[in-house]
Design a protein around this motif. Structure first.
Motif, PDB file in Angstrom:
ATOM      1  N   ASP A   1       0.835  -1.204   0.000  1.00 57.37           N
ATOM      2  CA  ASP A   1       0.000   0.000   0.000  1.00 57.37           C
ATOM      3  C   ASP A   1       0.871   1.256   0.000  1.00 57.37           C
ATOM      4  OD1 ASP A   1      -2.292  -1.505   0.022  1.00 57.37           O
ATOM      5  OD2 ASP A   1      -2.697  -1.244   2.174  1.00 57.37           O
ATOM      6  N   PHE A   2       1.938   1.230   0.785  1.00 52.11           N
ATOM      7  CA  PHE A   2       2.826   2.376   0.907  1.00 52.11           C
ATOM      8  C   PHE A   2       3.497   2.696  -0.432  1.00 52.11           C
ATOM      9  CE2 PHE A   2       6.926   4.342   1.821  1.00 52.11           C
ATOM     10  CZ  PHE A   2       6.649   5.255   2.824  1.00 52.11           C
ATOM     11  N   VAL A   3       4.080   1.688  -1.071  1.00 53.95           N
ATOM     12  CA  VAL A   3       4.804   1.944  -2.322  1.00 53.95           C
ATOM     13  C   VAL A   3       3.844   2.182  -3.480  1.00 53.95           C
ATOM     14  CG1 VAL A   3       6.849   0.694  -1.576  1.00 53.95           C
ATOM     15  CG2 VAL A   3       5.069  -0.522  -2.834  1.00 53.95           C
ATOM     16  N   ASP A   4       2.660   1.564  -3.446  1.00 52.29           N
ATOM     17  CA  ASP A   4       1.720   1.764  -4.544  1.00 52.29           C
ATOM     18  C   ASP A   4       1.233   3.205  -4.607  1.00 52.29           C
ATOM     19  OD1 ASP A   4      -0.006   0.621  -6.708  1.00 52.29           O
ATOM     20  OD2 ASP A   4      -1.607   1.282  -5.352  1.00 52.29           O
ATOM     21  N   ARG A   5       1.028   3.838  -3.436  1.00 49.60           N
ATOM     22  CA  ARG A   5       0.618   5.247  -3.441  1.00 49.60           C
ATOM     23  C   ARG A   5       1.681   6.116  -4.097  1.00 49.60           C
ATOM     24  NH1 ARG A   5      -1.542   4.057   1.667  1.00 49.60           N
ATOM     25  NH2 ARG A   5       0.371   4.743   2.696  1.00 49.60           N
ATOM     26  N   LEU A   6       2.939   5.813  -3.825  1.00 47.23           N
ATOM     27  CA  LEU A   6       4.027   6.581  -4.434  1.00 47.23           C
ATOM     28  C   LEU A   6       4.123   6.305  -5.928  1.00 47.23           C
ATOM     29  CD1 LEU A   6       6.834   6.279  -1.724  1.00 47.23           C
ATOM     30  CD2 LEU A   6       5.268   8.183  -2.143  1.00 47.23           C
TER      31      LEU A   6
ATOM     32  N   PHE B   1       8.347   7.385  -8.626  1.00 48.71           N
ATOM     33  CA  PHE B   1       9.441   6.524  -9.064  1.00 48.71           C
ATOM     34  C   PHE B   1       9.752   6.766 -10.544  1.00 48.71           C
ATOM     35  CE2 PHE B   1       7.354   3.371  -5.930  1.00 48.71           C
ATOM     36  CZ  PHE B   1       7.927   4.028  -4.852  1.00 48.71           C
ATOM     37  N   GLU B   2      11.004   6.524 -10.897  1.00 50.95           N
ATOM     38  CA  GLU B   2      11.438   6.639 -12.286  1.00 50.95           C
ATOM     39  C   GLU B   2      12.187   5.383 -12.702  1.00 50.95           C
ATOM     40  OE1 GLU B   2      13.682  10.179 -12.985  1.00 50.95           O
ATOM     41  OE2 GLU B   2      12.106  11.519 -12.216  1.00 50.95           O
ATOM     42  N   LEU B   3      12.057   5.020 -13.958  1.00 54.49           N
ATOM     43  CA  LEU B   3      12.738   3.847 -14.506  1.00 54.49           C
ATOM     44  C   LEU B   3      14.161   4.237 -14.887  1.00 54.49           C
ATOM     45  CD1 LEU B   3      12.046   0.851 -15.178  1.00 54.49           C
ATOM     46  CD2 LEU B   3      11.642   1.619 -17.539  1.00 54.49           C
ATOM     47  N   ARG B   4      15.128   3.446 -14.454  1.00 51.74           N
ATOM     48  CA  ARG B   4      16.529   3.716 -14.742  1.00 51.74           C
ATOM     49  C   ARG B   4      17.190   2.463 -15.305  1.00 51.74           C
ATOM     50  NH1 ARG B   4      15.527   8.364 -13.777  1.00 51.74           N
ATOM     51  NH2 ARG B   4      16.501   9.743 -12.216  1.00 51.74           N
TER      52      ARG B   4
ATOM     53  N   ASP C   1      20.316   8.113  -6.702  1.00 49.19           N
ATOM     54  CA  ASP C   1      19.009   7.476  -6.849  1.00 49.19           C
ATOM     55  C   ASP C   1      18.917   6.322  -5.855  1.00 49.19           C
ATOM     56  OD1 ASP C   1      18.254   9.150  -8.925  1.00 49.19           O
ATOM     57  OD2 ASP C   1      18.992   7.798 -10.474  1.00 49.19           O
ATOM     58  N   PHE C   2      17.751   6.184  -5.240  1.00 47.99           N
ATOM     59  CA  PHE C   2      17.534   5.100  -4.287  1.00 47.99           C
ATOM     60  C   PHE C   2      16.753   3.982  -4.976  1.00 47.99           C
ATOM     61  CE2 PHE C   2      14.630   3.336  -0.925  1.00 47.99           C
ATOM     62  CZ  PHE C   2      15.585   2.546  -0.319  1.00 47.99           C
ATOM     63  N   PRO C   3      17.327   2.780  -5.073  1.00 52.44           N
ATOM     64  CA  PRO C   3      16.636   1.689  -5.767  1.00 52.44           C
ATOM     65  C   PRO C   3      15.374   1.248  -5.033  1.00 52.44           C
ATOM     66  CG  PRO C   3      18.639   0.882  -4.709  1.00 52.44           C
ATOM     67  CD  PRO C   3      18.657   2.369  -4.578  1.00 52.44           C
ATOM     68  N   ILE C   4      14.280   1.196  -5.758  1.00 52.33           N
ATOM     69  CA  ILE C   4      13.013   0.714  -5.208  1.00 52.33           C
ATOM     70  C   ILE C   4      12.808  -0.760  -5.538  1.00 52.33           C
ATOM     71  CG2 ILE C   4      10.490   0.976  -5.302  1.00 52.33           C
ATOM     72  CD1 ILE C   4      11.920   3.194  -3.783  1.00 52.33           C
TER      73      ILE C   4
ATOM     74  N   ALA D   1      14.679  -4.313  -0.024  1.00 54.60           N
ATOM     75  CA  ALA D   1      14.338  -4.459   1.393  1.00 54.60           C
ATOM     76  C   ALA D   1      14.367  -3.126   2.129  1.00 54.60           C
ATOM     77  CB  ALA D   1      15.297  -5.447   2.054  1.00 54.60           C
ATOM     78  N   TRP D   2      15.280  -2.226   1.738  1.00 59.75           N
ATOM     79  CA  TRP D   2      15.367  -0.934   2.421  1.00 59.75           C
ATOM     80  C   TRP D   2      14.188  -0.041   2.090  1.00 59.75           C
ATOM     81  CZ3 TRP D   2      18.241  -0.483   6.452  1.00 59.75           C
ATOM     82  CH2 TRP D   2      19.410  -1.229   6.571  1.00 59.75           C
ATOM     83  N   ALA D   3      13.477  -0.304   0.992  1.00 61.98           N
ATOM     84  CA  ALA D   3      12.273   0.457   0.692  1.00 61.98           C
ATOM     85  C   ALA D   3      11.111   0.073   1.593  1.00 61.98           C
ATOM     86  CB  ALA D   3      11.885   0.264  -0.775  1.00 61.98           C
ATOM     87  N   GLU D   4      11.266  -1.025   2.315  1.00 64.90           N
ATOM     88  CA  GLU D   4      10.219  -1.474   3.237  1.00 64.90           C
ATOM     89  C   GLU D   4      10.299  -0.791   4.596  1.00 64.90           C
ATOM     90  OE1 GLU D   4      10.224  -5.709   3.693  1.00 64.90           O
ATOM     91  OE2 GLU D   4      10.634  -6.085   1.569  1.00 64.90           O
ATOM     92  N   GLY D   5      11.387  -0.072   4.869  1.00 62.89           N
ATOM     93  CA  GLY D   5      11.652   0.405   6.222  1.00 62.89           C
ATOM     94  C   GLY D   5      10.529   1.195   6.861  1.00 62.89           C
ATOM     95  N   MET D   6       9.980   2.169   6.143  1.00 62.47           N
ATOM     96  CA  MET D   6       8.926   3.000   6.726  1.00 62.47           C
ATOM     97  C   MET D   6       7.597   2.263   6.855  1.00 62.47           C
ATOM     98  SD  MET D   6      10.030   5.933   7.832  1.00 62.47           S
ATOM     99  CE  MET D   6      11.094   4.743   8.637  1.00 62.47           C
ATOM    100  N   PRO D   7       7.092   1.626   5.795  1.00 60.12           N
ATOM    101  CA  PRO D   7       5.843   0.878   6.004  1.00 60.12           C
ATOM    102  C   PRO D   7       5.996  -0.263   7.004  1.00 60.12           C
ATOM    103  CG  PRO D   7       6.775   0.396   3.838  1.00 60.12           C
ATOM    104  CD  PRO D   7       7.510   1.587   4.387  1.00 60.12           C
ATOM    105  N   ALA D   8       7.181  -0.870   7.062  1.00 66.18           N
ATOM    106  CA  ALA D   8       7.412  -1.914   8.060  1.00 66.18           C
ATOM    107  C   ALA D   8       7.292  -1.336   9.470  1.00 66.18           C
ATOM    108  CB  ALA D   8       8.786  -2.544   7.869  1.00 66.18           C
ATOM    109  N   SER D   9       7.867  -0.155   9.681  1.00 64.80           N
ATOM    110  CA  SER D   9       7.779   0.481  11.000  1.00 64.80           C
ATOM    111  C   SER D   9       6.336   0.847  11.329  1.00 64.80           C
ATOM    112  CB  SER D   9       8.663   1.730  11.033  1.00 64.80           C
ATOM    113  OG  SER D   9      10.030   1.386  10.866  1.00 64.80           O
TER     114      SER D   9
END
Length: 549
Positions: free
Chosen positions: A112-117, A123-126, A234-237, A259-267
């Motif tokens: 839910d957290f990443v889908d809203r973003l 996010f951008e494709l690189r 750039d931070f990899p999602i 895994a690091w993109a999970e940090g905030m929704p995990a918290s």
């Protein structure tokens, strides 16, 4: 104790989710988890509403690498480690209000957290180049690859250098090699992933650091200054690998979330689990983190996590615009070593927390770890030092103190009686409590100073009790009884002030000096009773074998 300020917001304390690739060793405990527990216990005693929460970071590639080396599956290793980590917390007395599982609720909160973003176009494709193993057909990232850090030249894992704290994304590592099979040739291969462009959030990040309410520790301040002095990476999602939560994005089929993109929704999910354990029914995983709830958000973490929690996680919150609160402060510690060398499970240079706690009373372990906490520089655990320091600075003076108090009470014929305490005792009690409050409050939180204060006041009161015992033949009874009442008053206050660290002694003293169901009074008479003693530690008891599990 009362909080030094008038802030009455609910406090959410986050202990960074440990990676479930094994049990917790003493180095883990001595860092953020014990510190967060001490702060949370202080706040609860001061009447604040607190949730101290954590979970496990199952998506980390370190789980994959460790499982491969141990000949087990990542799923089995993560499941066993979750239970081991929770048991280690319980053994040390780290009272998390919610220890979240890696379950469907967790995955849903992350998605839910990443889908809203994603839907908001964050996010951008690189196209990036990443280390690649032709033999296995796998891209290598995070815990699966090592190399030379491009910033400080130390040996580093992928994603972040533990030595300098700087990130190294994609092909930044020099001379990379596989951590699973160092003999496997590693090349670089292009792939497409989704990223969060951190540079987009530079103005908000700079404003946050310029106007935040509380200062942070110098090393983290330095890291942030260095990071903001150059273009932010750039931070990899997403990553092209198969361990983790599948990324639900059309542009990256077959990839998983970093895994690091999970940090905030995990918290956020850990917070909701903590609410549920407290009998609440949160409407959503991120309910308490909404800006209109105005919680005080505090992170306790090690320096090796400073970049992610202080920059990338903050940018992810900012990317949601005004939806979420931002952290008030981050309490960041350095590494804790074993006999002046880094803890290493692979080399067998480790002491597991539960092994140590099976031999040494946890109050003594907590005292020593607090006294040697790596707050501003690397510090080191030593078994002989634990024995010596715990005995000379805590156990012997405390036991001598309570022995002298009981003997004086019996000599004066007032054992078990309620004794008066004079104004001087209450003045000293207030001054002593204020110094402990300064140690437990933010921004000046310091376990080391609090533990040092415990030692100082135990020794001070021991000397006062010894002086009273020696002077009894010359003192008239009323004067002697008043001095004894003063001592009992101060000792009770010390036990209460030390309770966030000495959890068992604090509880035992409170139970001894109070009627059932009542707290010890802040003023008025005190009872002259036999106070609990601390157990001694024999030098050979906790020489835990340094072996890998």
């Amino acid at each position: 104790m009362n909080a030094a300020d008038t802030d009455d917001r609910r406090v959410v304390i986050i202990g960074p989710p440990p990676t479930p690739n094994g049990d917790l060793h003493v180095g883990h405990i001595a860092g953020p988890y014990l510190a967060a527990d001490v702060h949370a216990r202080y706040l609860r005693a001061a009447g604040r509403s607190v949730l101290y929460v954590s979970g496990t970071d199952d998506s980390q590639t370190y789980v994959v690498g460790t499982a491969a080396r141990q000949g087990t599956s990542p799923e089995a290793l993560a499941d066993k480690s979750w239970h081991d980590i929770r048991a280690a917390f319980d053994a040390v007395g780290i009272a998390v209000d919610g220890f979240a599982p890696f379950d469907d609720g967790y995955r849903s909160a992350v998605l839910d957290f990443v889908d809203r973003l994603y839907r908001a176009g964050a996010f951008e494709l690189r196209t990036v180049r990443m280390p690649y193993s032709a033999a296995t057909g796998r891209y290598l990232m995070e815990g699966l690859v090592s190399g030379e850090c491009p910033v400080c030249l130390a040996v580093s894992r992928g994603g972040l250098c533990e030595s300098c704290g700087h990130p190294n994304n994609f092909d930044d590592l020099r001379d990379p090699w596989s951590t699973v099979d160092p003999d496997d040739p590693v090349t670089l291969r292009e792939t497409q992933i989704l990223v969060l462009p951190l540079e987009r959030y530079r103005p908000q990040l700079e404003q946050f650091y310029a106007h935040r309410r509380l200062p942070w520790r110098p090393h983290m301040e330095q890291l942030v200054r260095e990071l903001l002095a150059r273009p932010l990476p750039d931070f990899p999602i997403t990553y092209p690998t198969d361990w983790g939560i599948p990324a639900p994005f059309a542009e990256t089929p077959g990839q998983v979330l970093n895994a690091w993109a999970e940090g905030m929704p995990a918290s956020m999910y850990c917070t909701a689990v903590g609410q549920a354990h407290a009998g609440e029914r949160p409407a959503a995983a991120d309910e308490l983190w909404r800006r209109d709830r105005d919680i005080q958000l505090v992170y306790f973490l090690g320096f090796d996590n400073a970049y992610f929690w202080g920059v990338t996680h903050l940018a992810l919150l900012l990317a949601h615009q005004d939806r979420y609160v931002l952290p008030d402060t981050i309490v960041c510690n350095e590494f804790y070593e074993l006999e002046h060398d880094k803890f290493s499970t692979s080399k067998g240079h480790v002491i597991w927390a539960r092994d140590l706690l099976a031999e040494v009373p946890r109050d003594l372990v907590r005292f020593y770890l607090a006294l040697t906490a790596p707050e501003h520089a690397r510090t080191s655990f030593s078994s002989p030092a634990l024995t010596k320091v715990a005995h000379t600075r805590l156990v012997q003076p405390w036991n001598d103190l309570v022995t002298d108090l009981a003997a004086a009470a019996r000599t004066l014929g007032v054992h078990g009686a309620a004794l008066p305490a004079g104004p001087a005792a209450h003045t000293r009690r207030t001054a002593m409590t204020a110094r402990f409050t300064a140690c437990y409050e933010l921004p000046g939180f310091s376990m080391f100073r609090a533990a040092d204060l415990i030692s100082l006041h135990v020794q001070r009161l021991r000397e006062s009790a010894a002086a009273l015992t020696a002077a009894l033949p010359e003192l008239d009874a009323p004067a002697a009884i008043e001095r004894l009442g003063d001592l009992y008053t101060e000792v009770g206050a010390l036990a209460a002030a030390a309770a966030p660290i000495l959890i068992d002694l604090g509880a035992a003293v409170a139970a001894t000096t109070s009627r059932p169901g009542q707290a010890a009074p802040d003023s008025g008479p005190v009872r002259a009773v036999d106070l609990p003693t601390l157990p001694a530690v024999a030098p050979a008891q906790h020489q835990v074998p340094c072996t890998s599990p």
